[in-house]
Design a protein around this motif. Structure first.
Motif, PDB file in Angstrom:
ATOM      1  N   GLY A 156     189.465 -12.567  49.484  1.00 31.29           N
ATOM      2  CA  GLY A 156     188.512 -13.584  49.924  1.00 31.29           C
ATOM      3  C   GLY A 156     187.175 -12.982  50.317  1.00 31.29           C
ATOM      4  O   GLY A 156     186.112 -13.502  49.947  1.00 31.29           O
ATOM      5  N   ASP A 157     187.204 -11.871  51.055  1.00 30.50           N
ATOM      6  CA  ASP A 157     185.956 -11.196  51.443  1.00 30.50           C
ATOM      7  C   ASP A 157     185.182 -10.749  50.207  1.00 30.50           C
ATOM      8  O   ASP A 157     183.954 -10.881  50.134  1.00 30.50           O
ATOM      9  N   HIS A 158     185.914 -10.227  49.229  1.00 30.01           N
ATOM     10  CA  HIS A 158     185.274  -9.735  48.001  1.00 30.01           C
ATOM     11  C   HIS A 158     184.614 -10.880  47.230  1.00 30.01           C
ATOM     12  O   HIS A 158     183.463 -10.766  46.789  1.00 30.01           O
ATOM     13  N   VAL A 159     185.340 -11.980  47.068  1.00 28.31           N
ATOM     14  CA  VAL A 159     184.810 -13.108  46.293  1.00 28.31           C
ATOM     15  C   VAL A 159     183.630 -13.756  47.022  1.00 28.31           C
ATOM     16  O   VAL A 159     182.635 -14.145  46.394  1.00 28.31           O
ATOM     17  N   MET A 165     175.874 -13.025  46.071  1.00 32.22           N
ATOM     18  CA  MET A 165     175.032 -12.260  45.142  1.00 32.22           C
ATOM     19  C   MET A 165     174.601 -13.112  43.950  1.00 32.22           C
ATOM     20  O   MET A 165     173.545 -12.865  43.366  1.00 32.22           O
ATOM     21  N   GLY A 166     175.416 -14.108  43.576  1.00 33.67           N
ATOM     22  CA  GLY A 166     175.084 -14.951  42.429  1.00 33.67           C
ATOM     23  C   GLY A 166     175.242 -14.204  41.125  1.00 33.67           C
ATOM     24  O   GLY A 166     176.086 -13.315  40.990  1.00 33.67           O
ATOM     25  N   ASN A 167     174.422 -14.550  40.151  1.00 32.42           N
ATOM     26  CA  ASN A 167     174.504 -13.908  38.845  1.00 32.42           C
ATOM     27  C   ASN A 167     174.163 -12.427  38.928  1.00 32.42           C
ATOM     28  O   ASN A 167     173.264 -12.020  39.666  1.00 32.42           O
ATOM     29  N   LEU A 168     174.878 -11.638  38.155  1.00 29.91           N
ATOM     30  CA  LEU A 168     174.689 -10.192  38.095  1.00 29.91           C
ATOM     31  C   LEU A 168     174.177  -9.820  36.714  1.00 29.91           C
ATOM     32  O   LEU A 168     174.191 -10.644  35.787  1.00 29.91           O
ATOM     33  N   PRO A 169     173.736  -8.573  36.519  1.00 27.88           N
ATOM     34  CA  PRO A 169     173.458  -8.108  35.152  1.00 27.88           C
ATOM     35  C   PRO A 169     174.691  -8.279  34.274  1.00 27.88           C
ATOM     36  O   PRO A 169     175.831  -8.249  34.773  1.00 27.88           O
ATOM     37  N   GLN A 170     174.486  -8.443  33.002  1.00 28.58           N
ATOM     38  CA  GLN A 170     175.570  -8.794  32.075  1.00 28.58           C
ATOM     39  C   GLN A 170     176.775  -7.864  32.177  1.00 28.58           C
ATOM     40  O   GLN A 170     177.912  -8.315  32.265  1.00 28.58           O
ATOM     41  N   LEU A 171     176.529  -6.559  32.196  1.00 30.40           N
ATOM     42  CA  LEU A 171     177.643  -5.609  32.229  1.00 30.40           C
ATOM     43  C   LEU A 171     178.407  -5.708  33.542  1.00 30.40           C
ATOM     44  O   LEU A 171     179.651  -5.715  33.548  1.00 30.40           O
ATOM     45  N   ALA A 172     177.694  -5.831  34.656  1.00 27.55           N
ATOM     46  CA  ALA A 172     178.347  -5.946  35.961  1.00 27.55           C
ATOM     47  C   ALA A 172     179.129  -7.253  36.059  1.00 27.55           C
ATOM     48  O   ALA A 172     180.228  -7.305  36.636  1.00 27.55           O
ATOM     49  N   MET A 173     178.583  -8.311  35.484  1.00 31.51           N
ATOM     50  CA  MET A 173     179.263  -9.606  35.472  1.00 31.51           C
ATOM     51  C   MET A 173     180.575  -9.511  34.695  1.00 31.51           C
ATOM     52  O   MET A 173     181.614 -10.016  35.134  1.00 31.51           O
ATOM     53  N   VAL A 259     184.473 -17.424  40.608  1.00 33.04           N
ATOM     54  CA  VAL A 259     183.647 -16.438  39.913  1.00 33.04           C
ATOM     55  C   VAL A 259     183.144 -16.993  38.582  1.00 33.04           C
ATOM     56  O   VAL A 259     181.986 -16.776  38.199  1.00 33.04           O
ATOM     57  N   LEU A 260     183.994 -17.731  37.873  1.00 35.65           N
ATOM     58  CA  LEU A 260     183.569 -18.359  36.615  1.00 35.65           C
ATOM     59  C   LEU A 260     182.393 -19.313  36.856  1.00 35.65           C
ATOM     60  O   LEU A 260     181.442 -19.357  36.067  1.00 35.65           O
ATOM     61  N   CYS A 261     182.461 -20.057  37.948  1.00 37.01           N
ATOM     62  CA  CYS A 261     181.370 -20.989  38.274  1.00 37.01           C
ATOM     63  C   CYS A 261     180.135 -20.247  38.762  1.00 37.01           C
ATOM     64  O   CYS A 261     179.007 -20.573  38.375  1.00 37.01           O
ATOM     65  N   THR A 262     180.324 -19.244  39.605  1.00 36.52           N
ATOM     66  CA  THR A 262     179.202 -18.463  40.138  1.00 36.52           C
ATOM     67  C   THR A 262     178.409 -17.800  39.017  1.00 36.52           C
ATOM     68  O   THR A 262     177.174 -17.740  39.054  1.00 36.52           O
ATOM     69  N   PHE A 263     179.118 -17.306  38.009  1.00 36.48           N
ATOM     70  CA  PHE A 263     178.469 -16.627  36.885  1.00 36.48           C
ATOM     71  C   PHE A 263     178.027 -17.592  35.788  1.00 36.48           C
ATOM     72  O   PHE A 263     177.632 -17.170  34.706  1.00 36.48           O
ATOM     73  N   SER A 264     178.112 -18.897  36.059  1.00 33.71           N
ATOM     74  CA  SER A 264     177.721 -19.936  35.096  1.00 33.71           C
ATOM     75  C   SER A 264     178.483 -19.831  33.778  1.00 33.71           C
ATOM     76  O   SER A 264     177.962 -20.149  32.707  1.00 33.71           O
ATOM     77  N   LEU A 265     179.735 -19.380  33.874  1.00 31.57           N
ATOM     78  CA  LEU A 265     180.605 -19.306  32.697  1.00 31.57           C
ATOM     79  C   LEU A 265     181.487 -20.553  32.585  1.00 31.57           C
ATOM     80  O   LEU A 265     182.157 -20.743  31.569  1.00 31.57           O
ATOM     81  N   ALA A 266     181.500 -21.369  33.631  1.00 32.44           N
ATOM     82  CA  ALA A 266     182.249 -22.628  33.624  1.00 32.44           C
ATOM     83  C   ALA A 266     181.439 -23.693  34.337  1.00 32.44           C
ATOM     84  O   ALA A 266     180.953 -23.466  35.449  1.00 32.44           O
ATOM     85  N   ASP A 267     181.284 -24.829  33.692  1.00 31.10           N
ATOM     86  CA  ASP A 267     180.612 -25.971  34.329  1.00 31.10           C
ATOM     87  C   ASP A 267     181.620 -26.864  35.030  1.00 31.10           C
ATOM     88  O   ASP A 267     181.281 -27.567  35.975  1.00 31.10           O
ATOM     89  N   LYS A 268     182.864 -26.842  34.556  1.00 32.88           N
ATOM     90  CA  LYS A 268     183.926 -27.633  35.174  1.00 32.88           C
ATOM     91  C   LYS A 268     185.234 -26.861  35.046  1.00 32.88           C
ATOM     92  O   LYS A 268     185.499 -26.237  34.005  1.00 32.88           O
ATOM     93  N   VAL A 269     186.035 -26.888  36.116  1.00 27.06           N
ATOM     94  CA  VAL A 269     187.360 -26.265  36.094  1.00 27.06           C
ATOM     95  C   VAL A 269     188.386 -27.329  36.471  1.00 27.06           C
ATOM     96  O   VAL A 269     188.242 -28.014  37.481  1.00 27.06           O
TER      97      VAL A 269
END
Length: 432
Positions: A156-159, A165-173, A259-269
């Motif tokens: 939980g602390d990690h997430v 932090m929001g979006n990261l550089p592509q490789l870090a993401m 994380v999927l939502c934070t990285f804008s990889l999912a609009d709905k789960v």
């Protein structure tokens, strides 16, 4: 070439299916009886004096169920009034016709026998007045969650840090997403239907422990997950997660979804949980929301957990996250029958960018409860079930698998005789 994982293997005295029906299922019924007897006064105090007589009847029905199981009695039609009863009884009639006689515990498919037992357990409560929605496994699920609290706090602390932090550089993401996929994968070890359950390792660093398990992942298609998600049309990306266990595992699923939502990889789960208590530790809607409630109350343990609970409640209220409990997940059908049995659900999954199936029971249903050659392709083993790109995150706790390289199964078997049932090996298998 395949061997039908059906009457043959349930009757073979050395098969895992036979041992499960002979040994593990009666123990499950016994534990339910013990739970009701032990907690009888507490249940009566909570639900009212009328419950005392109903408890006697319910306990009696479980004693009868256990006797039926041990003596290989014929199955019966379900007689309660649940919304799935007609589907269950239609399946019962079809099996009756196919077998030429009534299905029996050791003369039908392992999948049907196991699902039927849990449906009979729920039927006993459905037939009551005061205990219709009672979950005889909730106490075990609750205790398992609190026993894993140290790992819940670390994750939980990690997430929460990633959320800030929001979006990261592509490789870090990409690295972060693949890390959370592995966490969700190994979260599947937390299965109370295993003979000894599961105890968390002593390692204080959750992520170091996950990294050490790398060689135990026999098939790792996680790169395919990244590729499909990054290629999706932004603004219309739907992820379906077909959940398995409550407690720690569903917490890891929630973390992955965030994380999927934070990285804008999912609009709905969309989370798909069970409509009734199932296979001891499978998650229901109540279990889902209970985890959020516990997180909100753990401010004395972690500031991140209440913050995440608030964040996830907002996702749910906005409709970005949805929790659904379709009846199909607790029917005995393999998933290649979904389109014919529940076309609405099949069409819903077809909307997804990716469908994530968690755990062993989902895997068994995905591959049709069939003992494929270990080298058979996953795509073929799905037998036409291709609603959308899908991936299974599964720790091995049943003796069927496909998609391995030639010689790989033999190599693993030389190291560990029980590799297919121990939960110590895992797969991330993708079908695009």
């Amino acid at each position: 070439m395949t061997i039908e994982y059906n009457r043959l293997l349930v009757q073979l005295s050395r098969s895992f299916a036979y041992l499960t029906v002979r040994d593990r299922l009666p123990i499950t019924v016994t534990k339910v009886i013990d739970c009701l007897v032990r907690d009888k006064e507490k249940i009566v105090k909570t639900l009212g004096e009328y419950t005392r007589e109903e408890l006697k009847k319910i306990i009696g029905s479980f004693s009868e169920l256990k006797n039926e199981l041990l003596t290989d009695k014929p199955f019966k039609a379900i007689t309660s009034d649940g919304p799935d009863v007609s589907s269950w009884n239609a399946y019962y009639m079809k099996e009756n016709e196919r077998e030429g006689s009534e299905p029996r515990w050791f003369h039908t498919s392992w999948l049907y026998a196991e699902c039927y037992m849990y449906r009979r357990i729920h039927e006993a409560f459905e037939l009551s007045i005061s205990m219709k929605t009672f979950d005889p496994f909730h106490k075990q699920k609750k205790e398992a969650f609190f026993s894993s609290l140290a790992s819940v706090i670390i994750l939980g602390d990690h997430v929460w840090q990633q959320c800030q932090m929001g979006n990261l550089p592509q490789l870090a993401m990409k690295e972060e997403l693949l890390r959370l996929i592995k966490v969700a994968l190994w979260g599947n070890q937390h299965d109370l239907s295993r003979p000894s359950g599961y105890e968390l390792p002593e390692e204080s660093n959750l992520f170091e422990h996950i990294d050490q398990l790398h060689e135990c992942i026999l098939i790792d298609d996680s790169e395919c997950i990244w590729s499909i998600l990054t290629a999706a049309v932004k603004g219309n990306s739907v992820i379906d997660i077909v959940n398995d266990n409550a407690g720690y595992e569903i917490f890891t699923d929630l973390c992955l979804a965030d994380v999927l939502c934070t990285f804008s990889l999912a609009d709905k789960v969309r989370f798909h949980v069970k409509a009734m208590p199932w296979f001891i530790s499978d998650a229901t809607k109540y279990d889902f929301y209970w985890v959020l409630q516990m997180m909100a109350e753990l401010s004395h343990k972690s500031s991140s957990l209440p913050a995440l609970a608030t964040r996830w409640e907002e996702y749910l209220q906005s409709g970005r996250w949805m929790v659904e409990a379709e009846d199909f997940w607790t029917l005995p059908h393999s998933y290649n029958k979904m389109k014919a049995t529940d076309n609405n659900l099949y069409n819903k999954l077809s909307e997804a960018t990716l469908v994530i199936f968690k755990g062993d029971l989902n895997y068994r249903k995905l591959v049709g409860e069939t003992n494929w050659l270990a080298t058979e392709s996953f795509a073929n083993a799905l037998q036409g079930f291709h609603p959308a790109p899908l991936v299974t995150l599964r720790t091995l706790k049943a003796d069927l698998i496909c998609g391995l390289q030639p010689g790989q199964a033999e190599m693993i078997a030389a190291k560990s005789r029980d590799w297919m049932i121990s939960g110590n090996y895992a797969v991330i298998q993708f079908d695009g």
